[in-house]
Design an enzyme around this catalytic site. Structure first.
Site, PDB file in Angstrom:
ATOM      1  N   GLU A 186       0.694  -1.236  -0.138  1.00 35.45           N
ATOM      2  CA  GLU A 186      -0.149  -0.069  -0.031  1.00 35.45           C
ATOM      3  C   GLU A 186       1.012   1.374   0.089  1.00 35.45           C
ATOM      4  O   GLU A 186       0.509   2.227   0.829  1.00 35.45           O
ATOM      5  CB  GLU A 186      -1.014  -0.019   1.175  1.00 35.45           C
ATOM      6  CG  GLU A 186      -1.791  -1.361   1.134  1.00 35.45           C
ATOM      7  CD  GLU A 186      -2.948  -1.166   2.424  1.00 35.45           C
ATOM      8  OE1 GLU A 186      -4.055  -1.545   2.071  1.00 35.45           O
ATOM      9  OE2 GLU A 186      -2.619  -0.753   3.633  1.00 35.45           O
TER      10      GLU A 186
ATOM     11  N   ASP B   7      -8.079  -9.281   4.095  1.00 35.71           N
ATOM     12  CA  ASP B   7      -8.056  -8.314   4.991  1.00 35.71           C
ATOM     13  C   ASP B   7      -9.112  -8.248   5.938  1.00 35.71           C
ATOM     14  O   ASP B   7     -10.109  -7.165   5.864  1.00 35.71           O
ATOM     15  CB  ASP B   7      -8.019  -6.914   4.105  1.00 35.71           C
ATOM     16  CG  ASP B   7      -7.631  -5.713   5.029  1.00 35.71           C
ATOM     17  OD1 ASP B   7      -7.177  -5.754   6.017  1.00 35.71           O
ATOM     18  OD2 ASP B   7      -7.605  -4.534   4.339  1.00 35.71           O
TER      19      ASP B   7
ATOM     20  N   GLU C 222     -12.465  -2.471  12.188  1.00 38.90           N
ATOM     21  CA  GLU C 222     -12.534  -1.791  11.114  1.00 38.90           C
ATOM     22  C   GLU C 222     -13.508  -2.117  10.004  1.00 38.90           C
ATOM     23  O   GLU C 222     -14.315  -1.486   9.489  1.00 38.90           O
ATOM     24  CB  GLU C 222     -11.261  -2.098  10.258  1.00 38.90           C
ATOM     25  CG  GLU C 222     -11.376  -1.155   8.720  1.00 38.90           C
ATOM     26  CD  GLU C 222      -9.839  -1.486   7.959  1.00 38.90           C
ATOM     27  OE1 GLU C 222      -8.843  -2.062   8.812  1.00 38.90           O
ATOM     28  OE2 GLU C 222      -9.758  -1.116   7.076  1.00 38.90           O
TER      29      GLU C 222
HETATM   30  C1  BDP Z   1      -6.229  -2.194   6.118  1.00 38.50           C
HETATM   31  C2  BDP Z   1      -6.416  -0.945   6.577  1.00 38.50           C
HETATM   32  C3  BDP Z   1      -5.311   0.192   6.293  1.00 38.50           C
HETATM   33  C4  BDP Z   1      -4.016  -0.774   7.013  1.00 38.50           C
HETATM   34  C5  BDP Z   1      -3.813  -1.873   6.074  1.00 38.50           C
HETATM   35  C6  BDP Z   1      -2.667  -2.698   6.817  1.00 38.50           C
HETATM   36  O1  BDP Z   1      -7.593  -0.229   5.963  1.00 38.50           O
HETATM   37  O2  BDP Z   1      -5.430   1.101   7.066  1.00 38.50           O
HETATM   38  O3  BDP Z   1      -3.088   0.224   6.921  1.00 38.50           O
HETATM   39  O4  BDP Z   1      -4.966  -2.767   6.526  1.00 38.50           O
HETATM   40  O5  BDP Z   1      -2.880  -3.613   7.641  1.00 38.50           O
HETATM   41  O6  BDP Z   1      -7.247  -3.215   6.613  1.00 38.50           O
HETATM   42  O7  BDP Z   1      -1.351  -2.132   6.695  1.00 38.50           O
END
Ligand code: BDP
Length: 719
Positions: A310, A384, A412
């Site tokens: 990301e 996720d 989340e």
């Molecule tokens: C996702 C989240 C994000 C996190 C990412 C992570 O939306 O905010 O940074 O995972 O785990 O679930 O790195």
């Protein structure tokens, strides 16, 4: 005054209802309120007359404070600390090293099996007097034992004839705070970060101590203070001094501090031209940085790293592997006994054919290539933190590398701090999944506790749900998820029911009927949420900007961030074909799991649409068609929230009014949201199925456009 007490007493006896004080939830499960059940109280009062902790250390001191506070509170009178055993009913806590009394007892053999953090709680005799011994090899074990003993009393269990032996099954039980230096919390729904960086290190909030107590009482021994989307500034001198102040507070509670390491820190704060892990200057920079960290925090735990995921920088920016990146940091911390937790949640800028496969594809080839102080931190499922996912196929697939699971405690994708969802069943489902890699019984829990492949370094991480709200977690029931994470990290084989029972008794009431009722609510709450959000293996169909409400229609932006990428609904059916005729993600599982998932007939229905694209008219176990079943599940989800609400209302007499009302009002919102999920998803999927909503189910209140355009104005974390 006396009269008033008498009156109250009589009222209580007559009504059978305990006196309920105003409660704001701050005390979590460590309330130590006076035991109002006189039978239990009398038994305890007879067996507990005083206590001794021989030896002196910061940890023993906090153990003594806790014991004093707990006993005095629960028994409603001062239980004195004494210096020698002259009568029965003394609690003796300590280590053979610090306490001659404990050394003189015949516990050596049993202690040999409890390691550095484990403990014994044993009823025995000393000079003919009955005593209860809380013994451990190290002071931290004494503290854990004290908490366990208090828990017995908090939950009204017998404290006679005790013979308890408890040893944590994982070495590192760590919270991951996704907390930023400006005190915002990524995916945090309980206010700002606890870490008040501006006032640190000079002023320290008493709350840090209560945070440490809560963690230690649940068995948590590590905290990564900062967001995985890391800011290099935390590694500068100014911040390290602040971190050291926190570490000093946490140390007596057996809690080590860890930090997230931004891979590009050598460039950002070190003024180097590169962060290439094989560059000598970079290697040198990290070594010096690590030495500096340890000069402030001598027992610093190590680094948690999100790299090449990301948009985060990582070794791949320099054409190096994850192993090369992790090992460079591992070498820097190794001389200090530090570790590196390297996350497997990776995906790059290219949209893959199936994001669920990526971590496995990148990491399996690296098995055996990591230093022995590196753990790979793997999310519980391959996508996720969805309400339901299959277990991550990496578990069991890297026998040469210690793996640790990362669970999300913050909700989340499960209604943030608004929905009542007890997550222990989700954790348990993953931990008790059978990978079959060494034959039947190769549970994920065995991968994690190191027994499957003989690893010594073991750990479990939970993404924290704690913030600076008065009750720590926003939703009063979200406290249970923090607690449950700790308990399951200590013992991944524990059952959710046991954990729920403990928590309810400590947090609310020991009234058996109410405990059972609330326990049922909690244990069913996760499945209820799956039903009204993502039944039958649906996943990642939430709103795009926030992850709170439904958004199955989301189709814009990066493809593997959209909902349509995951549900693949069309006129023929719905679901992601991950079988050999599709993305073949099933091949990442070991047989027979692979074959079970591959075959639509044997694939568990709760994962059906995760692995298969299924025709709308496909018949399910219930005898209904897929379309009808989807509608029923959503409907059932909404109805079950009403059931939750009813059960909570029935518990009213045993819950203090403040927390009762708070949960009550949140359940109203949960029902509203469950309906939005149900109606929005059914109406949207109906545009593909072109089938009617089965008769007898509640019809959607509004049309699809309403749900598409729905804005939440009252949800934490959404601005
Ligand atoms: C996702 C989240 C994000 C996190 C990412 C992570 O939306 O905010 O940074 O995972 O785990 O679930 O790195």
């Amino acid at each position: 005054m006396k009269q008033l007490f008498y009156l109250l007493f009589v009222t209580l006896i007559i009504s059978g209802i305990p006196e309920l004080k105003a409660e704001d939830g701050y005390r979590l499960w460590l309330r130590y309120d006076f035991i109002s059940d006189t039978q239990v109280l009398n038994l305890y009062t007879k067996s507990v007359k005083g206590w001794i902790i021989q030896g002196d250390s910061p940890t023993l001191r906090v153990a003594g404070n806790e014991l004093q506070m707990g006993l005095n509170g629960l028994l409603g009178k001062n239980i004195p600390e004494i210096s020698s055993v002259k009568k029965s009913g003394i609690i003796v806590a300590g280590t053979p090293e610090n306490s001659q009394l404990i050394a003189s007892l015949n516990l050596r053999e049993r202690l040999a099996s409890v390691g550095n953090e484990g403990y014994l709680i044993v009823s025995t005799k000393y000079r003919n007097k009955k005593i209860i011994v809380i013994a451990a090899n190290k002071d931290a074990g004494v503290l854990y034992g004290v908490f366990h003993f208090l828990r017995l009393m908090q939950t009204h269990q017998s404290i006679s004839g005790l013979s308890i032996e408890s040893v944590p099954k994982t070495k590192i039980r760590i919270l991951n705070h996704w907390d930023n230096l400006n005190r915002t919390v990524e995916r945090g729904y309980a206010g700002l970060s606890l870490w008040d960086w501006k006032s640190l290190p000079d002023s320290v909030s008493p709350r840090y101590i209560d945070y440490a107590r809560a963690n230690a009482s649940a068995g948590i021994n590590g905290t990564a203070l900062t967001n995985v989307n890391a800011n290099a500034l935390v590694l500068t001198k100014e911040y390290l001094q602040k971190v050291a102040a926190l570490a000093d507070i946490f140390r007596p509670y057996g809690i080590k501090v860890y930090l997230t390491a931004r891979f590009s820190a050598p460039v950002e704060i070190g003024k180097l031209k590169t962060a290439d892990p094989l560059d000598n200057d970079v290697v040198d920079w990290w070594k010096k940085k690590v030495d500096e960290i340890y000069s402030y925090i001598p027992d610093f735990g190590g680094f948690l790293v999100k790299a090449n995921s990301e948009g985060q920088p990582g070794p791949q920016n320099y054409k190096r592997t994850h192993a090369e990146g992790a090992n460079m940091l591992a070498d820097a911390v190794a001389p200090h006994n530090g570790i590196v937790m390297w996350r497997a949640f990776v995906y790059d800028n290219n949209v893959p054919d199936d994001r669920a496969k990526q971590a496995y594809n990148e990491f399996v080839p690296l098995d055996g290539k990591f230093r022995n102080n590196v753990l790979i931190q793997v999310k519980n499922g391959p996508v996720d933190f969805q309400p339901r996912e299959p277990f991550h196929p990496l578990f069991g697939a890297m026998p040469g590398t210690p793996l640790m699971p990362e669970f999300q405690i913050t909700q989340e994708y499960l209604g943030s701090s608004v929905h009542l969802v007890f997550l222990a069943p989700l954790y348990e489902e993953c931990l008790k999944s059978d990978t079959y890699v060494r034959g039947k019984g190769s549970l994920v829990a065995k991968v994690i506790d190191g027994t499957l492949d003989n690893h010594q370094l073991t750990a479990m991480a939970g993404v924290s749900n704690v913030g600076n709200e008065r009750n720590w977690t926003g939703h009063p029931f979200a406290q249970a998820n923090w607690y449950a994470f700790g308990r399951l990290a200590w013992d991944p084989y524990l059952g959710s029911g046991e954990v729920a029972g403990e928590w309810i008794r400590m947090t609310y009431t020991n009234d058996n009927e109410t405990v059972q009722r609330i326990s049922k609510m909690m244990l069913e709450s996760r499945e209820i949420t799956v039903n009204y959000m993502t039944p039958l293996g649906l996943h990642h169909i939430m709103y795009a900007g926030h992850h709170y409400g439904p958004g199955p229609w989301v189709n814009r932006g990066r493809q593997d961030w959209t909902s349509v990428y995951y549900h693949r609904a069309d006129s023929t059916g719905i679901g992601f074909n991950r079988t050999s005729s599709g993305s073949n993600a099933v091949s990442q599982y070991f047989p027979p799991v692979r074959d079970i998932y591959e075959n639509i007939e044997t694939c568990p229905e709760n994962l059906l649409l995760w692995f298969h694209h299924v025709p709308w008219d496909y018949k399910l176990e219930s005898g209904r068609t897929l379309w009808d079943e989807i509608c029923y599940r959503y409907d059932e989800g909404v109805k079950s929230v009403r059931w939750l609400h009813g059960e909570w209302t029935r518990s009213k007499d045993f819950i203090d009014p403040d927390r009762f009302e708070k949960v009550q009002s949140l359940l109203v919102k949960q029902e509203r949201d469950a309906k939005i999920w149900k109606d929005g998803c059914i109406l949207y999927f109906q545009t593909f199925s072109k089938r009617p909503i089965p008769g007898g189910l509640e019809k959607p209140v509004y049309d699809l456009d309403y749900y598409r355009n729905h804005e939440y104005t009252d949800i934490p974390g959404i601005r």
